[in-house]
Design a protein around this motif. Structure first.
Motif, PDB file in Angstrom:
ATOM      1  N   MET A 171       0.873  -1.333   0.143  1.00  0.00           N
ATOM      2  CA  MET A 171      -0.031   0.143  -0.156  1.00  0.00           C
ATOM      3  C   MET A 171       0.923   1.192   0.121  1.00  0.00           C
ATOM      4  O   MET A 171       0.454   2.305  -0.680  1.00  0.00           O
ATOM      5  CB  MET A 171      -0.664  -0.106   1.216  1.00  0.00           C
ATOM      6  N   GLY A 172       1.941   1.141   0.761  1.00  0.00           N
ATOM      7  CA  GLY A 172       2.923   2.448   0.652  1.00  0.00           C
ATOM      8  C   GLY A 172       3.497   2.635  -0.797  1.00  0.00           C
ATOM      9  O   GLY A 172       3.646   3.830  -1.290  1.00  0.00           O
ATOM     10  N   LEU A 173       3.974   1.546  -1.219  1.00  0.00           N
ATOM     11  CA  LEU A 173       4.600   1.703  -2.680  1.00  0.00           C
ATOM     12  C   LEU A 173       3.430   2.134  -3.491  1.00  0.00           C
ATOM     13  O   LEU A 173       3.812   2.949  -4.473  1.00  0.00           O
ATOM     14  CB  LEU A 173       5.157   0.286  -3.071  1.00  0.00           C
ATOM     15  N   LEU A 174       2.080   1.623  -3.551  1.00  0.00           N
ATOM     16  CA  LEU A 174       1.137   2.148  -4.278  1.00  0.00           C
ATOM     17  C   LEU A 174       0.872   3.700  -4.151  1.00  0.00           C
ATOM     18  O   LEU A 174       0.777   4.470  -5.105  1.00  0.00           O
ATOM     19  CB  LEU A 174      -0.268   1.229  -4.253  1.00  0.00           C
ATOM     20  N   ARG A 175       0.960   4.329  -2.969  1.00  0.00           N
ATOM     21  CA  ARG A 175       0.818   5.668  -2.588  1.00  0.00           C
ATOM     22  C   ARG A 175       1.950   6.502  -3.138  1.00  0.00           C
ATOM     23  O   ARG A 175       1.655   7.393  -3.689  1.00  0.00           O
ATOM     24  CB  ARG A 175       0.552   5.592  -0.960  1.00  0.00           C
ATOM     25  N   ASP A 176       2.973   5.889  -3.156  1.00  0.00           N
ATOM     26  CA  ASP A 176       4.310   6.575  -3.683  1.00  0.00           C
ATOM     27  C   ASP A 176       4.233   6.640  -5.248  1.00  0.00           C
ATOM     28  O   ASP A 176       4.432   7.672  -5.791  1.00  0.00           O
ATOM     29  CB  ASP A 176       5.579   5.755  -3.461  1.00  0.00           C
ATOM     30  N   VAL A 177       3.596   5.596  -5.915  1.00  0.00           N
ATOM     31  CA  VAL A 177       3.470   5.622  -7.293  1.00  0.00           C
ATOM     32  C   VAL A 177       2.267   6.579  -7.615  1.00  0.00           C
ATOM     33  O   VAL A 177       2.611   7.243  -8.828  1.00  0.00           O
ATOM     34  CB  VAL A 177       3.501   4.037  -7.787  1.00  0.00           C
ATOM     35  N   SER A 178       1.457   6.432  -7.024  1.00  0.00           N
ATOM     36  CA  SER A 178       0.210   7.415  -7.283  1.00  0.00           C
ATOM     37  C   SER A 178       0.615   8.669  -7.095  1.00  0.00           C
ATOM     38  O   SER A 178       0.204   9.745  -7.986  1.00  0.00           O
ATOM     39  CB  SER A 178      -0.881   7.121  -6.346  1.00  0.00           C
ATOM     40  N   ALA A 179       1.354   9.092  -6.102  1.00  0.00           N
ATOM     41  CA  ALA A 179       1.962  10.404  -5.867  1.00  0.00           C
ATOM     42  C   ALA A 179       2.727  11.038  -7.001  1.00  0.00           C
ATOM     43  O   ALA A 179       2.782  12.265  -7.390  1.00  0.00           O
ATOM     44  CB  ALA A 179       2.794  10.682  -4.483  1.00  0.00           C
ATOM     45  N   LYS A 180       3.726  10.105  -7.301  1.00  0.00           N
ATOM     46  CA  LYS A 180       4.639  10.524  -8.720  1.00  0.00           C
ATOM     47  C   LYS A 180       3.692  10.741  -9.926  1.00  0.00           C
ATOM     48  O   LYS A 180       4.072  11.537 -10.581  1.00  0.00           O
ATOM     49  CB  LYS A 180       5.594   9.238  -8.771  1.00  0.00           C
ATOM     50  N   LEU A 181       2.574   9.925 -10.027  1.00  0.00           N
ATOM     51  CA  LEU A 181       1.748   9.975 -11.297  1.00  0.00           C
ATOM     52  C   LEU A 181       1.022  11.205 -11.303  1.00  0.00           C
ATOM     53  O   LEU A 181       1.052  11.948 -12.299  1.00  0.00           O
ATOM     54  CB  LEU A 181       0.812   8.792 -11.328  1.00  0.00           C
ATOM     55  N   ASP A 182       0.674  11.621 -10.167  1.00  0.00           N
ATOM     56  CA  ASP A 182      -0.017  13.017  -9.935  1.00  0.00           C
ATOM     57  C   ASP A 182       1.104  14.081 -10.316  1.00  0.00           C
ATOM     58  O   ASP A 182       0.677  15.104 -10.921  1.00  0.00           O
ATOM     59  CB  ASP A 182      -0.456  13.003  -8.522  1.00  0.00           C
ATOM     60  N   ARG A 183       2.320  13.902  -9.995  1.00  0.00           N
ATOM     61  CA  ARG A 183       3.088  14.904 -10.048  1.00  0.00           C
ATOM     62  C   ARG A 183       3.533  15.086 -11.645  1.00  0.00           C
ATOM     63  O   ARG A 183       3.492  16.142 -12.215  1.00  0.00           O
ATOM     64  CB  ARG A 183       4.470  14.633  -9.322  1.00  0.00           C
TER      65      ARG A 183
END
Length: 122
Positions: free
Chosen positions: A8-20
């Motif tokens: 879940m932490g990795l998915l949040r990181d990937v989601s944040a990077k995609l948002d950027r």
């Protein structure tokens, strides 16, 4: 094996990077749109600032181009065609000359043989 919390932490990181990335692409598209609009305004302003002398010169150049297309190009095409026909005629004449020359040589050899036979020469 990774735990559910790590995934879940990795998915949040990937989601944040995609948002950027999405944000950066959106800003880039906006900048390109602004640049296109500024370029169009600059071009329009330059077209409006065209002086009377520039318009006269542009009209003259346009009329010269029309004259060239109408009068000069057909003449040059005719000259190219005449050059091609002339080259063909020269080729036919050259071929005829070579044929006559070869026939003359053959006839001369036959005549020489006939004369040797008639004069009984070896």
């Amino acid at each position: 094996m990774a735990t559910n919390n790590e995934i879940m932490g990795l998915l949040r990181d990937v989601s944040a990077k995609l948002d950027r990335v999405v944000d950066r692409v959106g800003r880039l598209e906006a900048a390109v749109d602004v640049d296109v609009a500024v370029t169009a305004q600059t071009r329009d302003a330059h077209d409006q600032r065209m002086t009377n002398t520039e318009r006269v010169l542009l009209d003259r150049i346009t009329s010269i181009e029309a004259t060239i297309k109408k009068d000069v190009l057909p003449q040059t095409d005719d000259m190219k065609r005449m050059k091609l026909v002339g080259t063909g005629i020269v080729g036919v004449i050259a071929l005829g000359g070579v044929s006559i020359g070869a026939a003359t040589i053959w006839f001369g050899e036959q005549l020489a043989g006939l004369l040797r036979y008639m004069l009984r020469l070896p």
